[in-house]
Design an enzyme around this catalytic site. Structure first.
Site, mmCIF file in Angstrom:
data_model
loop_
_atom_site.group_PDB
_atom_site.id
_atom_site.type_symbol
_atom_site.label_atom_id
_atom_site.label_comp_id
_atom_site.label_asym_id
_atom_site.label_seq_id
_atom_site.Cartn_x
_atom_site.Cartn_y
_atom_site.Cartn_z
ATOM 1 N N ILE A 52 0.919 -1.322 -0.096
ATOM 2 C CA ILE A 52 -0.041 -0.072 -0.086
ATOM 3 C C ILE A 52 0.876 1.323 -0.030
ATOM 4 O O ILE A 52 0.240 2.509 -0.078
ATOM 5 C CB ILE A 52 -0.975 0.011 1.046
ATOM 6 N N GLY A 53 2.156 1.048 0.288
ATOM 7 C CA GLY A 53 2.958 2.397 0.226
ATOM 8 C C GLY A 53 4.398 1.872 0.035
ATOM 9 O O GLY A 53 4.809 0.854 0.137
ATOM 10 N N GLY A 56 11.725 5.508 1.078
ATOM 11 C CA GLY A 56 13.138 5.522 0.740
ATOM 12 C C GLY A 56 13.570 4.449 1.830
ATOM 13 O O GLY A 56 14.589 3.714 1.353
ATOM 14 N N ASP A 169 9.347 12.609 8.846
ATOM 15 C CA ASP A 169 8.920 12.500 7.295
ATOM 16 C C ASP A 169 7.304 12.583 7.407
ATOM 17 O O ASP A 169 6.456 12.043 6.728
ATOM 18 C CB ASP A 169 9.079 10.895 7.158
#
Length: 177
Positions: A52-53, A56, A169
């Protein structure tokens, strides 16, 4: 040029600093080639459903409990970098930090550990939704509604910061509505 010669020592120090930074980066773990995991694969007590994602540092999977002890779907975070000695300790620190946070606008930490292959994982509350920027556009939110939504994010961040936790982030793709 002669008129800028006085800058030479400063420039040399800056370049020397750049070389030290580059040497430090060379010591980071190498990125793995290819996929970290596959749908249907087991990671600890979890079965991966779909990715789903991706970022880095790794990938995030929709996963479901596979050992039959209870039913739950989670967002399972898997590192993408090679298994370095300090990766497990960084993930353990993230697990400890996540366990400190209990706020309605922050995804809850459910589980963390190492799978059979030695990969660290973190299982967090799965939030069905879309990134905040996409949500604002698709819902055609007025400026006042957008500000109200952002205030919820700010309150959650203030809560985390009050517990000395900094996400590092925060971006629209990491804020789900």
């Amino acid at each position: 040029p002669a008129e800028h010669r006085h800058l030479l020592p400063r420039l040399q120090r800056m370049l020397a600093g750049q070389e030290r930074q580059t040497d430090a980066l060379a010591g980071l773990p190498a990125l793995q080639d290819g996929a970290v995991a596959e749908p249907g694969e087991r990671v600890g007590p979890w079965r991966l459903v779909r990715e789903i994602g991706r970022g880095g540092m790794g990938s995030v999977w929709l996963a479901e409990r596979a050992d039959g002890s209870y039913e739950r779907r989670v967002a399972l975070k898997l590192p993408r970098i090679a298994w370095a000695e300090n990766l497990a300790s960084r993930m353990a620190r993230e697990r400890r930090i996540g366990a400190l946070l209990e706020h309605p606008a922050i995804a809850r930490l459910y589980d963390a550990g190492l799978d059979e292959r030695g990969r660290p994982y973190i299982a967090m509350e799965y939030v069905e939704g879309e990134p905040i920027d996409r949500f604002c556009r698709s819902a055609a939110l007025a400026p006042r509604e957008r500000v109200a939504l952002v205030l919820q994010v700010v309150r959650a961040l203030a809560y985390a910061h009050g517990r000395l936790v900094v996400h590092r982030d925060i971006k629209p793709g990491n804020v789900m509505v």
